[in-house]
Scaffold this motif. Structure first.
Motif, PDB file in Angstrom:
ATOM      1  N   TYR A  16       0.858  -1.191   0.000  1.00  0.00           N
ATOM      2  CA  TYR A  16       0.000   0.000   0.000  1.00  0.00           C
ATOM      3  C   TYR A  16       0.893   1.240   0.000  1.00  0.00           C
ATOM      4  O   TYR A  16       0.684   2.163  -0.782  1.00  0.00           O
ATOM      5  CB  TYR A  16      -0.929  -0.038   1.207  1.00  0.00           C
ATOM      6  CG  TYR A  16      -1.872   1.125   1.292  1.00  0.00           C
ATOM      7  CD1 TYR A  16      -2.837   1.340   0.312  1.00  0.00           C
ATOM      8  CD2 TYR A  16      -1.805   2.014   2.355  1.00  0.00           C
ATOM      9  CE1 TYR A  16      -3.706   2.415   0.383  1.00  0.00           C
ATOM     10  CE2 TYR A  16      -2.678   3.087   2.440  1.00  0.00           C
ATOM     11  CZ  TYR A  16      -3.616   3.282   1.452  1.00  0.00           C
ATOM     12  OH  TYR A  16      -4.479   4.352   1.525  1.00  0.00           O
ATOM     13  N   SER A  43      -2.421  -3.229   2.849  1.00  0.00           N
ATOM     14  CA  SER A  43      -3.747  -2.716   3.203  1.00  0.00           C
ATOM     15  C   SER A  43      -4.657  -2.709   1.984  1.00  0.00           C
ATOM     16  O   SER A  43      -4.185  -2.661   0.840  1.00  0.00           O
ATOM     17  CB  SER A  43      -3.627  -1.283   3.734  1.00  0.00           C
ATOM     18  OG  SER A  43      -4.892  -0.736   4.023  1.00  0.00           O
ATOM     19  N   ASP A  44      -5.971  -2.721   2.256  1.00  0.00           N
ATOM     20  CA  ASP A  44      -6.940  -2.518   1.185  1.00  0.00           C
ATOM     21  C   ASP A  44      -7.151  -1.029   0.946  1.00  0.00           C
ATOM     22  O   ASP A  44      -7.848  -0.630   0.036  1.00  0.00           O
ATOM     23  CB  ASP A  44      -8.257  -3.216   1.504  1.00  0.00           C
ATOM     24  CG  ASP A  44      -8.884  -2.755   2.813  1.00  0.00           C
ATOM     25  OD1 ASP A  44      -8.461  -1.727   3.384  1.00  0.00           O
ATOM     26  OD2 ASP A  44      -9.817  -3.432   3.292  1.00  0.00           O
ATOM     27  N   ASP A  71      -8.326  -1.790   7.077  1.00  0.00           N
ATOM     28  CA  ASP A  71      -7.276  -2.409   7.874  1.00  0.00           C
ATOM     29  C   ASP A  71      -5.912  -2.204   7.225  1.00  0.00           C
ATOM     30  O   ASP A  71      -5.805  -2.099   6.005  1.00  0.00           O
ATOM     31  CB  ASP A  71      -7.502  -3.924   7.989  1.00  0.00           C
ATOM     32  CG  ASP A  71      -8.821  -4.269   8.662  1.00  0.00           C
ATOM     33  OD1 ASP A  71      -9.461  -3.370   9.247  1.00  0.00           O
ATOM     34  OD2 ASP A  71      -9.207  -5.450   8.613  1.00  0.00           O
ATOM     35  N   ALA A  72      -4.875  -2.211   8.065  1.00  0.00           N
ATOM     36  CA  ALA A  72      -3.514  -2.102   7.557  1.00  0.00           C
ATOM     37  C   ALA A  72      -2.577  -2.916   8.442  1.00  0.00           C
ATOM     38  O   ALA A  72      -2.763  -2.988   9.659  1.00  0.00           O
ATOM     39  CB  ALA A  72      -3.068  -0.643   7.539  1.00  0.00           C
ATOM     40  N   TYR A  73      -1.608  -3.516   7.807  1.00  0.00           N
ATOM     41  CA  TYR A  73      -0.591  -4.296   8.491  1.00  0.00           C
ATOM     42  C   TYR A  73       0.773  -3.725   8.152  1.00  0.00           C
ATOM     43  O   TYR A  73       1.145  -3.645   6.982  1.00  0.00           O
ATOM     44  CB  TYR A  73      -0.649  -5.769   8.064  1.00  0.00           C
ATOM     45  CG  TYR A  73      -1.940  -6.419   8.455  1.00  0.00           C
ATOM     46  CD1 TYR A  73      -2.069  -7.059   9.689  1.00  0.00           C
ATOM     47  CD2 TYR A  73      -3.044  -6.376   7.615  1.00  0.00           C
ATOM     48  CE1 TYR A  73      -3.274  -7.645  10.058  1.00  0.00           C
ATOM     49  CE2 TYR A  73      -4.246  -6.954   7.982  1.00  0.00           C
ATOM     50  CZ  TYR A  73      -4.351  -7.588   9.200  1.00  0.00           C
ATOM     51  OH  TYR A  73      -5.542  -8.157   9.567  1.00  0.00           O
ATOM     52  N   LEU A 124      -1.416   6.572   7.432  1.00  0.00           N
ATOM     53  CA  LEU A 124      -2.618   5.725   7.505  1.00  0.00           C
ATOM     54  C   LEU A 124      -3.789   6.466   8.144  1.00  0.00           C
ATOM     55  O   LEU A 124      -4.923   6.374   7.665  1.00  0.00           O
ATOM     56  CB  LEU A 124      -2.313   4.436   8.267  1.00  0.00           C
ATOM     57  CG  LEU A 124      -1.338   3.478   7.573  1.00  0.00           C
ATOM     58  CD1 LEU A 124      -0.968   2.335   8.503  1.00  0.00           C
ATOM     59  CD2 LEU A 124      -1.913   2.962   6.264  1.00  0.00           C
ATOM     60  N   ILE A 148      -7.637   5.169   7.997  1.00  0.00           N
ATOM     61  CA  ILE A 148      -7.427   3.750   8.309  1.00  0.00           C
ATOM     62  C   ILE A 148      -7.013   3.691   9.775  1.00  0.00           C
ATOM     63  O   ILE A 148      -5.939   4.171  10.145  1.00  0.00           O
ATOM     64  CB  ILE A 148      -6.341   3.130   7.400  1.00  0.00           C
ATOM     65  CG1 ILE A 148      -6.792   3.220   5.940  1.00  0.00           C
ATOM     66  CG2 ILE A 148      -6.073   1.681   7.806  1.00  0.00           C
ATOM     67  CD1 ILE A 148      -5.719   2.819   4.941  1.00  0.00           C
ATOM     68  N   ILE A 161      -4.796  -0.800  12.714  1.00  0.00           N
ATOM     69  CA  ILE A 161      -3.424  -0.963  12.258  1.00  0.00           C
ATOM     70  C   ILE A 161      -2.745  -2.002  13.147  1.00  0.00           C
ATOM     71  O   ILE A 161      -2.761  -1.879  14.371  1.00  0.00           O
ATOM     72  CB  ILE A 161      -2.662   0.381  12.341  1.00  0.00           C
ATOM     73  CG1 ILE A 161      -3.407   1.461  11.529  1.00  0.00           C
ATOM     74  CG2 ILE A 161      -1.233   0.222  11.867  1.00  0.00           C
ATOM     75  CD1 ILE A 161      -2.951   2.880  11.816  1.00  0.00           C
TER      76      ILE A 161
END
Length: 141
Positions: free
Chosen positions: A46, A65-66, A70-72, A99, A104, A107
Motif C-alpha cells: 500500500y 492494506s486494502d 485495515d492495515a498491516y 494511515l 485507516i 493498524i
C-alpha cells in the motif's frame, strides 16, 4: 538527525533494499533467484517507506492494506550502522500519520521477539486472546 528524511518510495535500486533485508536476516539465496522480487514487493505494498540520511537509504518499512479499513505494517528495518538512533520510530510514526490521514484506524503488525518495548512506546499493544498464524503447507495449484 536533522538530515533524516522519510518518504514514500515508488522506485529504488533493488540492491539498497536487499542490503537492508540481509541486515535483518530476511533475505536468502532463494530470494536472489527472482530478480524482480523487490519491484514486486514495492508495487504490492500500500505504501513503501524509506528513511534517508544524507541521501543514503538507512531504513525501510511498508504497509499491506486494502486502503479502506485495515492495515498491516511489515518489514520495518534499519541498517545495523544506524540502529538505536530513533530512525525506526520515525519510520513507524510516518506510516501511522499516513494511515490515519487516509482514515485507516485498524493498524496491526507482528513484531519479532525483543521488539515489544519498541512498539509499545509507539502506541501498540499486545492483542490478548489472538494468536498469529503462518501457513506452512505451500502447495501450488
Amino acid at each position: 538527525m536533522e538530515d533524516l528524511k522519510i518518504k514514500i518510495i515508488r522506485k529504488i535500486e533493488k540492491e539498497k533494499i536487499i542490503e537492508l533485508y540481509k541486515d535483518a536476516g530476511w533475505w536468502d539465496k532463494n530470494d536472489e533467484k527472482d530478480s524482480s522480487l523487490i519491484k514486486k514487493i514495492i508495487k504490492g505494498s500500500y505504501i513503501f517507506v524509506g528513511a534517508f540520511l544524507n541521501n543514503r537509504l538507512v531504513g525501510i518499512g511498508r504497509v499491506l492494506s486494502d486502503g479502506v479499513s485495515d492495515a498491516y505494517i511489515q518489514d520495518v528495518v534499519v541498517s545495523k550502522d544506524y540502529r538505536k538512533q530513533g530512525i525506526g520510530s520515525k519510520i513507524v510514526e510516518f506510516i501511522l500519520i499516513y494511515l490515519k490521514s487516509k482514515k485507516i484506524n485498524w493498524i496491526a503488525l507482528i513484531g519479532e521477539p525483543g521488539t515489544e518495548n519498541f512498539y509499545k512506546k509507539l502506541g501498540f499493544e499486545k492483542m490478548e486472546k489472538y494468536v498469529p498464524y503462518k501457513y506452512s503447507q505451500i502447495k501450488y495449484l
